[in-house]
Write an enzyme that holds these catalytic residues in place. Sequence first.
Site, PDB file in Angstrom:
ATOM      1  N   HIS A  87     -25.126  93.054  46.615  1.00 10.63           N
ATOM      2  CA  HIS A  87     -24.117  92.468  46.128  1.00 10.63           C
ATOM      3  C   HIS A  87     -22.777  93.644  46.435  1.00 10.63           C
ATOM      4  O   HIS A  87     -22.680  94.695  46.530  1.00 10.63           O
ATOM      5  CB  HIS A  87     -24.129  92.365  45.178  1.00 10.63           C
ATOM      6  CG  HIS A  87     -23.047  91.283  44.084  1.00 10.63           C
ATOM      7  ND1 HIS A  87     -21.935  91.739  43.814  1.00 10.63           N
ATOM      8  CD2 HIS A  87     -22.750  90.052  44.013  1.00 10.63           C
ATOM      9  CE1 HIS A  87     -21.474  91.154  43.244  1.00 10.63           C
ATOM     10  NE2 HIS A  87     -21.973  89.777  43.389  1.00 10.63           N
ATOM     11  N   GLU A 155     -19.365  85.923  50.214  1.00  9.15           N
ATOM     12  CA  GLU A 155     -18.620  86.307  49.018  1.00  9.15           C
ATOM     13  C   GLU A 155     -16.751  87.407  49.400  1.00  9.15           C
ATOM     14  O   GLU A 155     -17.414  88.546  49.449  1.00  9.15           O
ATOM     15  CB  GLU A 155     -19.181  87.096  47.870  1.00  9.15           C
ATOM     16  CG  GLU A 155     -20.386  86.836  47.336  1.00  9.15           C
ATOM     17  CD  GLU A 155     -20.801  86.540  46.092  1.00  9.15           C
ATOM     18  OE1 GLU A 155     -20.784  85.559  45.388  1.00  9.15           O
ATOM     19  OE2 GLU A 155     -20.982  87.705  45.586  1.00  9.15           O
ATOM     20  N   GLY A 161     -14.399  87.189  40.577  1.00  5.88           N
ATOM     21  CA  GLY A 161     -13.846  87.665  39.402  1.00  5.88           C
ATOM     22  C   GLY A 161     -12.492  87.397  38.878  1.00  5.88           C
ATOM     23  O   GLY A 161     -11.963  87.994  38.247  1.00  5.88           O
ATOM     24  N   SER A 197     -15.195  83.232  42.212  1.00  5.95           N
ATOM     25  CA  SER A 197     -14.581  82.058  41.781  1.00  5.95           C
ATOM     26  C   SER A 197     -14.947  81.216  41.692  1.00  5.95           C
ATOM     27  O   SER A 197     -13.838  80.632  41.255  1.00  5.95           O
ATOM     28  CB  SER A 197     -13.128  83.127  41.937  1.00  5.95           C
ATOM     29  OG  SER A 197     -12.876  84.162  41.723  1.00  5.95           O
ATOM     30  N   GLY A 218     -20.706  83.410  39.408  1.00  3.48           N
ATOM     31  CA  GLY A 218     -21.128  84.894  38.364  1.00  3.48           C
ATOM     32  C   GLY A 218     -20.550  84.328  37.568  1.00  3.48           C
ATOM     33  O   GLY A 218     -21.158  83.274  36.387  1.00  3.48           O
TER      34      GLY A 218
HETATM   35  C1  PEP Z   1     -20.468  87.244  42.016  1.00  3.64           C
HETATM   36  O1  PEP Z   1     -20.360  87.785  41.902  1.00  3.64           O
HETATM   37  O2  PEP Z   1     -21.470  86.575  43.083  1.00  3.64           O
HETATM   38  C2  PEP Z   1     -19.240  85.923  41.687  1.00  3.64           C
HETATM   39  C3  PEP Z   1     -19.132  85.722  42.560  1.00  3.64           C
HETATM   40  O3  PEP Z   1     -19.211  86.140  40.476  1.00  3.64           O
HETATM   41  P1  PEP Z   1     -17.887  85.214  40.199  1.00  3.64           P
HETATM   42  O4  PEP Z   1     -18.085  84.387  40.095  1.00  3.64           O
HETATM   43  O5  PEP Z   1     -17.540  85.600  38.655  1.00  3.64           O
HETATM   44  O6  PEP Z   1     -16.901  85.474  40.635  1.00  3.64           O
END
Ligand code: PEP
Length: 238
Positions: A87, A155, A161, A197, A218
């Site tokens: 991650h 990602e 986030g 997000s 997340g």
């Molecule tokens: C993550 O950190 O794997 C993630 C997708 O976070 P978020 O959905 O909060 O952007």
Amino acid sequence: MKWIVSNHKMNLTKEQIETYVNQISSLKSMNKLVFCPSNIYFSYFQNQENFQLGSQNVADRNMGALTGEVAVEQLKSLNVKYVIIGHSERRNILNETEEMIHQKLKLTLENGMIPILCIGEKEEEISEREIILKEEIDSAFSEQSNLDQVIIAYEPIWAIGTGRIPTPEEITSITKWIKDYVKEKYQVICPVLYGGSVSENNIEELNTVLNIDGYLIGGTSLDVEKLKVIIEKTEEEV
Ligand code: PEP
């Protein structure tokens, strides 16, 4: 059928996790639901048939003397099936190296668990995205067996986030590129998830991307009502 993987990160107190587990115990879905709570809460998620358990991390070596880490053998003994590896928060905040990620992937595969390998570019790297993704895939994948078990989570770091997401067209083309690359270079077909997000507000737009196999979620996954909307809207697409 898509994977909907909830990554709680370092969130929720004991009282909150009890409420959370209560709320998700009645969730029904044709999708594959995976929950990755803090390791300290695994026992709250045992004996549930409607979802699988995942870990947010695993140590890069076998069980033994390594204070504060969690071994693959320990995860396996708790019926943890999935392991998030690489991650961006671990890569960038905790300085996790490509070598560590390679070892984690190896141990996870050797123990018959399903790794979710996270890859993605920073905002300033968008123009060289494919080079970055290639490096992350190659350093993790080289000289590994059973790569057909790997799930890749694309990602983009700038989308995590932040409330910002790439366009469906961009996700479609990046996902296709990832799938084609691993197929050609490693002769494997890996499912690819999108993460960054994902929310109840953009899930319909994201579901228009035909070649993604699910989502890594997340922040929004901490709210069961919002997660339910994501699950339901994704179900309509099945
Ligand atoms: C993550 O950190 O794997 C993630 C997708 O976070 P978020 O959905 O909060 O952007």
